[in-house]
Design a protein around this motif. Structure first.
Motif, short mmCIF file in Angstrom:
data_model
loop_
_atom_site.label_atom_id
_atom_site.label_comp_id
_atom_site.label_asym_id
_atom_site.label_seq_id
_atom_site.Cartn_x
_atom_site.Cartn_y
_atom_site.Cartn_z
N VAL A 280 35.43 14.00 -37.18
CA VAL A 280 36.26 15.14 -36.80
C VAL A 280 36.88 14.90 -35.43
CG1 VAL A 280 36.25 17.63 -36.39
CG2 VAL A 280 34.74 16.64 -38.13
N LEU A 281 36.06 14.35 -34.51
CA LEU A 281 36.54 14.08 -33.15
C LEU A 281 37.75 13.14 -33.19
CD1 LEU A 281 35.80 14.48 -30.09
CD2 LEU A 281 34.76 12.21 -30.26
N VAL B 222 45.79 15.80 -31.17
CA VAL B 222 46.12 16.09 -29.77
C VAL B 222 47.17 15.11 -29.26
CG1 VAL B 222 45.23 16.00 -27.41
CG2 VAL B 222 43.99 17.26 -29.17
N SER B 223 46.98 13.82 -29.59
CA SER B 223 47.92 12.84 -29.06
C SER B 223 49.29 12.97 -29.72
CB SER B 223 47.37 11.42 -29.22
OG SER B 223 47.23 11.11 -30.58
N LEU C 233 50.52 15.90 -30.71
CA LEU C 233 51.09 17.07 -30.02
C LEU C 233 51.66 16.67 -28.67
CD1 LEU C 233 48.63 20.03 -30.70
CD2 LEU C 233 51.03 19.84 -31.37
N GLY C 234 50.88 15.86 -27.94
CA GLY C 234 51.29 15.44 -26.60
C GLY C 234 52.64 14.77 -26.62
N VAL C 235 52.90 13.99 -27.68
CA VAL C 235 54.17 13.27 -27.74
C VAL C 235 55.29 14.18 -28.24
CG1 VAL C 235 55.36 11.28 -28.72
CG2 VAL C 235 52.96 11.12 -28.11
N THR C 236 54.94 15.11 -29.16
CA THR C 236 56.01 15.87 -29.80
C THR C 236 56.42 17.13 -29.05
OG1 THR C 236 54.30 16.80 -31.21
CG2 THR C 236 55.64 15.06 -32.15
N ILE D 265 52.66 13.35 -22.01
CA ILE D 265 53.18 12.26 -22.86
C ILE D 265 52.43 10.95 -22.62
CG2 ILE D 265 55.19 10.80 -23.31
CD1 ILE D 265 56.90 13.25 -23.15
N PRO D 266 52.34 10.50 -21.34
CA PRO D 266 51.59 9.25 -21.16
C PRO D 266 50.13 9.36 -21.62
CG PRO D 266 52.21 10.20 -19.05
CD PRO D 266 52.97 10.92 -20.10
N LEU D 267 49.53 10.54 -21.44
CA LEU D 267 48.15 10.72 -21.90
C LEU D 267 48.06 10.47 -23.40
CD1 LEU D 267 45.83 13.68 -20.92
CD2 LEU D 267 45.87 12.83 -23.23
N ALA D 268 48.98 11.07 -24.13
CA ALA D 268 48.96 10.91 -25.58
C ALA D 268 49.16 9.45 -25.97
CB ALA D 268 50.05 11.78 -26.20
#
Lengths: 334, 587
Positions: free
Chosen positions: A127-128, A135-136, A138-141, A211-214
């Motif tokens: 699940v994680l 999450v990643s 979402l971060g980009v989009t 964005i960079p985080l994702a």
């Protein structure tokens, strides 16, 4: 290694020379010329002629360029048309704020991105893992400015946990050496000032980091998944290494090689990505100033900033290239 | 640790030393992999023993489950693999049910591994010294300055000179042989009681292989280490192990003392494996004139030993189809710094030989000997520095695109890797049709007829045409590659290690197919290989290359039976199982 640095610095010269020509021609190619751009659509011909005479816009192009280049080489980037202050001064007043914001954003992106990516890969298929992928994605989009507005509305306006605008509260009287406010607060022992700066920085830094985080998280996840099934990790386990050593020395070190490339690229992008974030949070960095310079056609500011950002970008990339050599022995010249 | 567990006698398996308990006991082992298509049983019903100090070889072709057994014994099955039945017991301790945490202290000290591929099994970002020292430290063997000293000693023992300085090197600065020696040093560093050696030398040249195996044998003998040797090479197994286990499709089909198993194989598969294994005792494959494509697949029936020498060589007095004259290729040295350069590399130096129509010329040599460079120059894929290739007396250096196309119709390649030399997005039909389209050939209908004819020639059913490379086995892919090469009816086919990536039985089938096609179509082959035994089966004329030069050439049987050069003798002596074969009747 020294030779590499020297060569890269030498390559910077023709790059900047070409850029200066482009910037020079760009301003001259503005509709109605630089004077019209400066005075606006309804300016009288007399006023335009006056400006042309004053700034030398009526001279031959090569003459104008020679003058422009000469001034550049002396560190004279011109004067802002709106604030009437030297461009370099405007830049050095604002750059530390952007630098501080970028540093925090990249730190957040690296620590959370690598952590999230690593955990997702170790729990591959759980699940994680799925959560990290979502999450990643979402971060980009999700657009940065939208995320910035949401963060500001929820955490600053409604909950009041963080400051919504600026770099520092007006009631704080802090001493500044480096103009990196958090660092200054720590250096001078004015911890309340440092904390205040953190409250101001947190939301824009998170928004900028998204964005960079994702991207870093996705890269780390893919890389760890690949390396943890590699032959040398299996051999490291088989030869009896302790699990911590397998993880830190073998798995992480190798998995982070491609991630470091990504980080280098993202640092460069962050500098230019700061514009939107700074605007939303009224953060007094170069981003907001650059945006208003575009609206008011403050071309000396635009020209100067672009050149300076190009230099910074090139230096950041050089630093990243050098760091590759330190991390990956195969890239060192033998 | 755990050194004084009482030993209970348990019989069965390889039963070599009755009365003492086996170090490793495997009973009714079953390993299942969970795949998208459901559970797949990779290994089932496997039982055997390994006693202290004994070397047991597990032999089988790829996919037979031999590496899975090794992984199960080591507790290193990949995430989707599980031991679903049976037991693995080492020194009275059940390994199959042991947790990773309890297994970890046994690793290195009791259970050692020398892995398969020297190129991928060393950590690329740590020095050789670090990788040895961390092993010594974590297994509690030595630490600090002592560990450094021990690491130097281990490397020296494994046959690496100037070990002190070499500790500072990174894996990428080592050759394949040196990396494999490092892996042996690492595997033995904590003196394990059982060493699992998974194809420890299959990536190495034959002479290097011999040196590395000799070294490993000496080291394990000195320590009294038991060895589980996983290999696809029956000759190597027979030479190095006292007992041999033969695996076929996940099952143990036969086991016994090495020599007995070689001389009196009982199981049908072992017999086929022995028959297919190329050896120095083999002779040139002879194809009866009427032999059809179906016959070629049968394999062993066609392998007839003849005593006559070079019956196959056709009119040697006639003008050669291809004459290679004084070929030389120099690669400029790599740039070093601003002005410096590494010295130039002479890859091929003064190479000359003739190829007669309908015969096979082989070039044998170890990696780096320049044999593939010769092949590429003959194919006009690489320009010679000097010298020339004459095709029917005319120099072939193409001056125009038209000349080049004409040349390519006559000379076609078949490459080594059947996995990467086919376009994964093309069906078999499209792959074989591709050259027919590139060199315009007939209508779509005629092209299709030609494709089916070619499939027939390489003994593939027509239903294969719609498949993709991923759905084919290695041998089938190589047949497709051969069909593609034959599409334009070339006169000359250059086979660059064309059978090296195949299992022995498949290899034997492809060799017979090549011999059959040669007979029927009058093809001329240039056969590049590192494997002398394979060359003996296919070549009429053999050139031995060393460091860019042909050191010896002549009719194949002469080169093999009475080698004149020391290097050729050394190559021949290094072939595993050589001495044993002479003891086997009927080979």
């Amino acid at each position: 290694m020294l030779r590499l640095i020297a060569r890269r610095l030498a390559l910077l010269i023709p790059t900047l020379f070409g850029l200066s020509i482009l910037l020079f021609l760009w301003v001259r190619a503005l509709p109605g010329g630089p004077a019209r751009a400066l005075l606006g659509e309804r300016a009288t011909d007399a006023a335009i002629a006056e400006i042309n005479e004053l700034y030398g816009f009526n001279r031959p192009l090569h003459e104008q360029y020679a003058r422009y280049l000469g001034q550049l080489l002396q560190g004279n980037f011109g004067t802002s048309l709106t604030t009437r202050r030297p461009v370099l001064e405007e830049f050095s007043n604002r750059f530390p704020a952007t630098l501080e914001l970028t540093i925090w954003a990249i730190l957040i992106a690296i620590v959370l991105g690598i952590g999230l990516g690593y955990l997702a890969a170790r729990k591959h298929g759980s699940v994680l893992d799925s959560l990290a992928v979502v999450v990643s994605l979402l971060g980009v989009t999700v657009p940065v400015f939208f995320l910035a507005f949401i963060l500001k509305y929820v955490f600053a306006v409604r909950l009041g946990w963080f400051a919504s605008t600026g770099r520092q509260s007006s009631d704080i009287d802090a001493t500044h050496y480096t103009n990196l406010y958090v660092l200054d607060g720590v250096l001078t022992g004015e911890l309340d000032a440092a904390w205040d700066a953190i409250l101001h920085l947190a939301l824009p830094a998170i928004a900028l980091a998204s964005i960079p985080l994702a991207i870093i998280a996705r890269m780390t996840r893919a890389s760890v998944i690949e390396v943890q099934t590699s032959d040398y990790v299996r051999t490291a386990i088989a030869k009896g290494l302790r699990p911590t050593r397998v993880r830190n020395r073998v798995l992480l070190r190798n998995a982070l090689l491609p991630v470091s490339t990504t980080i280098g690229l993202q640092v460069g992008l962050l500098l230019s990505g700061a514009v939107l974030t700074e605007t939303v949070f009224s953060f007094p960095g170069i981003g907001g100033f650059l945006a208003s310079a575009i609206y008011s056609a403050d071309y000396p500011v635009l020209q100067g900033f672009i050149i300076i950002i190009a230099v910074v970008y090139a230096l950041v990339n050089l630093a990243v290239d050098i760091s590759y050599g330190l991390i990956d022995p195969r890239l060192r010249t033998r | 640790m755990n050194a004084d567990v009482p030993e209970a006698p348990i019989g069965g398996g390889t039963e070599s030393t009755p009365g003492t308990a086996a170090l490793l006991q495997v009973r009714d082992l079953e390993v299942t992999f969970t795949t998208d298509a459901g559970p797949t049983v990779a290994v089932s019903g496997v039982s055997f023993d390994i006693h202290r100090g004994q070397t047991v070889a597990v032999v089988g072709e790829s996919g037979s489950g031999k590496s899975t057994i090794a992984a199960a014994v080591l507790g290193l099955l990949p995430g989707n693999g599980r031991v679903t039945a049976g037991t693995v017991t080492l020194r009275e301790q059940r390994l199959d049910t042991m947790s990773a945490r309890r297994l970890q202290p046994l690793r290195g000290t009791v259970l050692g591994l020398v892995p398969q591929d020297p190129m991928t099994n060393l950590n690329p970002t740590a020095t050789i010294g670090r990788q040895l020292i961390e092993t010594l430290e974590d297994t509690g063997t030595a630490s600090g300055a002592q560990a450094r000293e021990a690491a130097t000693e281990l490397l020296t023992e494994a046959g690496i000179g100037q070990a002190q300085e070499r500790l500072r090197a990174y894996p990428h600065q080592f050759s394949g042989g040196m990396r494999q020696r490092t892996l042996i040093a690492i595997g033995l560093s904590a003196s394990p009681e059982l060493l699992v050696a998974d194809e420890p030398t299959s990536a190495l040249d034959v002479t290097v292989q011999k040196v590395v195996l000799d070294r490993m044998e000496a080291l394990t003998a000195a320590r009294g280490t038991a060895v589980m040797l996983i290999t696809h090479d029956l000759g190597l197994a027979a030479e190095r192990a006292s007992h041999v286990l033969v695996m076929y499709r996940g099952r143990l089909v036969e086991s016994g003392p090495a020599l007995e198993l070689l001389t009196h194989p009982r199981h049908e598969y072992t017999k086929r494996l022995l028959a297919a294994a190329p050896s120095l005792a083999s002779r040139r494959i002879q194809i009866a004139k009427q032999a059809g494509a179906e016959g070629a697949v049968e394999g062993a029936d066609l392998l007839s030993a003849t005593d006559g020498r070079d019956q196959h060589v056709t009119d040697a007095g006639a003008a050669p189809l291809i004459r290679v004259q004084n070929l030389r290729k120099v690669f400029p040295g790599a740039q070093r710094g601003l002005f410096g350069r590494e010295p130039d590399v002479v890859a091929v130096d003064d190479v000359s030989f003739d190829m007669h129509r309908g015969s096979t010329v082989a070039i044998v040599g170890e990696s780096g000997s320049g044999k593939s460079t010769v092949a590429r120059m003959l194919l006009q894929l690489l320009e010679p520095t000097s010298g020339q290739v004459l095709l029917e007396g005319e120099p072939v250096q193409a001056r125009s695109q038209r000349e080049e196309i004409a040349f390519r119709r006559r000379v076609q390649p078949v490459f080594q890797d059947p996995y990467s030399s086919l376009d994964p997005l093309f069906t078999v039909f499209r792959t074989i049709e591709e050259p027919l389209r590139a060199h315009p050939f007939g209508s779509p209908k005629e092209r299709a007829a030609r494709v089916y004819e070619l499939l027939d020639q390489v003994a593939l059913p027509q239903s294969m045409a719609r498949r993709y490379p991923a759905e084919l086995s290695g041998g089938q892919r190589q047949r497709v590659a051969i069909a593609r090469a034959l599409a334009l009816q070339p006169e000359i086919v250059v086979c660059d290690e064309a059978v090296s990536a195949l299992d022995v039985i498949v290899q034997s089938q492809i060799l017979h197919l090549l011999a059959d096609l040669q007979e029927r179509l009058g093809l001329t082959y240039l056969f590049i290989s590192h494997d002398l035994a394979v060359v003996r089966q296919i070549a009429d004329h053999t050139c031995v290359m060393e460091q860019g030069r042909i050191v010896e050439q002549g009719p194949t049987d002469v080169v093999f039976d009475s080698p004149a050069e020391a290097y050729t003798q050394r190559l021949l002596a290094a072939i595993p199982g050589r001495d044993l074969e002479l003891a086997v009747p009927g080979s």
